[in-house]
Write a protein that holds these residues in place. Structure first.
Motif, PDB file in Angstrom:
ATOM      1  N   ARG A 217      -4.650  10.080 -10.645  1.00  0.00           N
ATOM      2  CA  ARG A 217      -3.560   9.144 -10.903  1.00  0.00           C
ATOM      3  C   ARG A 217      -2.265   9.706 -10.339  1.00  0.00           C
ATOM      4  N   VAL A 218      -1.595   8.904  -9.529  1.00  0.00           N
ATOM      5  CA  VAL A 218      -0.299   9.287  -8.965  1.00  0.00           C
ATOM      6  C   VAL A 218       0.667   8.138  -9.193  1.00  0.00           C
ATOM      7  N   THR A 219       1.794   8.420  -9.809  1.00  0.00           N
ATOM      8  CA  THR A 219       2.831   7.411 -10.041  1.00  0.00           C
ATOM      9  C   THR A 219       3.879   7.494  -8.934  1.00  0.00           C
ATOM     10  N   LEU A 220       4.150   6.361  -8.307  1.00  0.00           N
ATOM     11  CA  LEU A 220       5.196   6.261  -7.291  1.00  0.00           C
ATOM     12  C   LEU A 220       6.438   5.674  -7.948  1.00  0.00           C
ATOM     13  N   THR A 221       7.569   6.288  -7.736  1.00  0.00           N
ATOM     14  CA  THR A 221       8.818   5.859  -8.366  1.00  0.00           C
ATOM     15  C   THR A 221       9.877   5.557  -7.304  1.00  0.00           C
ATOM     16  N   HIS A 222      10.964   4.958  -7.759  1.00  0.00           N
ATOM     17  CA  HIS A 222      12.102   4.628  -6.891  1.00  0.00           C
ATOM     18  C   HIS A 222      11.679   3.731  -5.728  1.00  0.00           C
ATOM     19  N   LEU A 223      10.720   2.851  -5.991  1.00  0.00           N
ATOM     20  CA  LEU A 223      10.316   1.881  -4.978  1.00  0.00           C
ATOM     21  C   LEU A 223      11.375   0.785  -4.864  1.00  0.00           C
ATOM     22  N   LYS A 224      11.494   0.223  -3.678  1.00  0.00           N
ATOM     23  CA  LYS A 224      12.432  -0.874  -3.474  1.00  0.00           C
ATOM     24  C   LYS A 224      11.748  -2.184  -3.869  1.00  0.00           C
ATOM     25  N   PRO A 225      12.285  -2.890  -4.845  1.00  0.00           N
ATOM     26  CA  PRO A 225      11.633  -4.116  -5.325  1.00  0.00           C
ATOM     27  C   PRO A 225      11.378  -5.114  -4.199  1.00  0.00           C
ATOM     28  N   GLY A 226      10.173  -5.688  -4.196  1.00  0.00           N
ATOM     29  CA  GLY A 226       9.831  -6.688  -3.198  1.00  0.00           C
ATOM     30  C   GLY A 226       9.545  -6.137  -1.818  1.00  0.00           C
ATOM     31  N   THR A 227       9.486  -4.828  -1.684  1.00  0.00           N
ATOM     32  CA  THR A 227       9.277  -4.188  -0.387  1.00  0.00           C
ATOM     33  C   THR A 227       7.816  -3.795  -0.228  1.00  0.00           C
ATOM     34  N   ALA A 228       7.272  -4.008   0.966  1.00  0.00           N
ATOM     35  CA  ALA A 228       5.892  -3.630   1.263  1.00  0.00           C
ATOM     36  C   ALA A 228       5.829  -2.163   1.661  1.00  0.00           C
ATOM     37  N   TYR A 229       4.812  -1.473   1.156  1.00  0.00           N
ATOM     38  CA  TYR A 229       4.592  -0.053   1.446  1.00  0.00           C
ATOM     39  C   TYR A 229       3.184   0.152   2.000  1.00  0.00           C
TER      40      TYR A 229
END
Length: 439
Positions: A91-103
């Motif tokens: 399990r890896v949590t990704l943080t500080h993602l830009k809302p609505g942005t594709a990764y």
């Protein structure tokens, strides 16, 4: 499978020692994404068969590949079958993602990486219109709706998938190899959009251990009950199974009920309900159904609806609780059919009006969507529908939902038997939410 292992043992005895090292399982598989409930974050979960590190390398779509990295944890899951198979859950949590942005991302370690995958971070705020696919009772064998769901997900039709209990049929079978294969099957959906779940009766083996270890939902209850916000909605997932598997603890009924009451109280605070007026629940076994199989939902005194009076203390049901806190929509599965109910409470219909039953209804609306496809095939209906039953179908299929805004919610049922034709649809329109709407 037994013959295969006998062959392997014979081969090892006959071959040189260097050939007898068992295969090493460091390659990531069964990748899936879920929402943590915390804005600007997502959790990536996957499986290996030997212990290794847990990394995700990712970056914004169109930017430099794998510019960002995050490390997580690896935990041992020992299946309860007679082989005691060991799986390593990452399990890896990704943080500080830009809302609505594709990764774009891949997961694993320097011992092996997954394919390149992608997801879109959940948008923030309530002023947008999330789209869902929802279903239950999807199996490894006869997964009738799977191919269509795979294609539609990869076309970008959905923001979230809701799987309302019963996976694989069953995840624990063949020493959890059926669970492995099912998780590989759904990777082509679940690695691309958040795959949010509820436990069903087919997950009960070894105290729901396959379910609790394979999925990563918000909160700290091992995915059994939790809630989260998306757009103008507050969504609550819970376990109906606490009413049926008392050997795992009668106290779970009361713990969950207490949690539900607190969660609903918080969601109904004026400042919260103003922002997210829709309250939607999802759980496996329905309170109502017009099937002919003598399941709990066919009984007037349904455990889920009114509780159990054969326990000490008496276990409370959930219909009154949900009504008292103004739940708008209740999503269920378990029955291998689709059924849309009129607004109902206490077996009485409370339509908004004769002409527009779902415009300002005076009770919650129930949808049963358990026909995605599994080895148990279809369930049947009693010949004459109950007064509270509005539409029924035994076609394989699944449900689409879009929450347009604070007042309008749209649902439609897709028939896989009829090549994706929409066989039922409805608009739920509410100018007022909460208990005031029932008056």
């Amino acid at each position: 499978m037994g013959c295969l292992w006998m062959f392997w043992a014979f081969f090892c005895l006959a071959a040189a020692p260097v050939l007898c090292v068992p295969p090493v399982g460091l390659q990531p598989e069964q990748v899936h994404v879920s929402y943590t409930g915390v804005p600007q974050s997502m959790i990536i979960t996957w499986t290996t068969f030997n212990k290794t590190e847990s990394w995700v390398e990712y970056g914004v779509w169109g930017g430099k590949l794998f510019q960002l990295t995050a490390q997580g944890s690896c935990t041992l899951f020992k299946d309860g079958g007679d082989e005691g198979r060991k799986l390593y859950m990452h399990r890896v949590t990704l943080t500080h993602l830009k809302p609505g942005t594709a990764y774009v991302y891949h997961c694993g370690s320097n011992d092996g990486w997954s394919d390149i995958l992608f997801f879109t971070a959940i948008k923030e705020g309530s002023e947008w219109s999330p789209k869902f696919a929802l279903f239950g009772d999807l199996g490894n064998d006869n997964p009738q709706s799977l191919a269509r769901l795979q294609k539609e997900t990869q076309l970008g039709m959905y923001d979230v998938i809701l799987h309302i209990g019963d996976f694989a049929y069953d995840m624990d079978e063949d020493n959890a190899r059926i669970g492995d294969e099912f998780m590989r099957q759904i990777q082509s959906i679940a690695a691309y959009v958040p795959y949010m779940t509820s436990p069903g009766n087919h997950e009960n083996a070894y105290n729901f251990s396959n379910y609790r270890n394979r999925f990563s939902m918000p909160g700290d209850t091992e995915s059994l009950w939790y809630s989260w916000n998306i757009g103008p909605a507050h969504i609550i997932s819970f376990s109906t199974e606490v009413y049926f598997y008392l050997e795992y603890g009668l106290d779970l009924i009361f713990k969950q009920y207490s949690w539900l009451e607190k969660d609903l109280e918080e969601a109904n605070k004026p400042e919260n309900r103003r922002v997210r007026p829709w309250i939607i629940t999802m759980a496996h076994r329905p309170m109502y159904c017009s099937n002919d199989d003598k399941d709990d939902c066919t009984k007037f005194e349904s455990y889920v609806r009114v509780g159990r009076n054969d326990t000490m203390p008496v276990a409370p049901g959930l219909e009154k609780l949900f009504y008292d806190y103004g739940v708008d929509l209740e999503l269920w599965a378990h029955e291998h059919t689709y059924e849309r109910l009129w607004p109902v409470y206490g077996f009485q219909v409370f339509n908004g009006s004769m002409e527009h039953p779902y415009v300002n209804p005076r009770a919650p609306v129930h949808i049963i969507t358990g026909s995605a496809g599994c080895r148990e095939k279809h369930d049947g209906f009693i010949p004459a529908p109950r007064d509270w039953s509005a539409f029924r179908s035994t076609d394989y299929g699944y449900t689409r939902m879009q929450i347009l805004n604070s007042t309008h919610l749209y649902l439609e049922q897709v028939s896989d038997d009829q090549n994706g034709r929409v066989i039922d649809n409805m608009w739920l329109v509410k100018e007022q939410h909460g208990t005031a709407a029932w008056k």
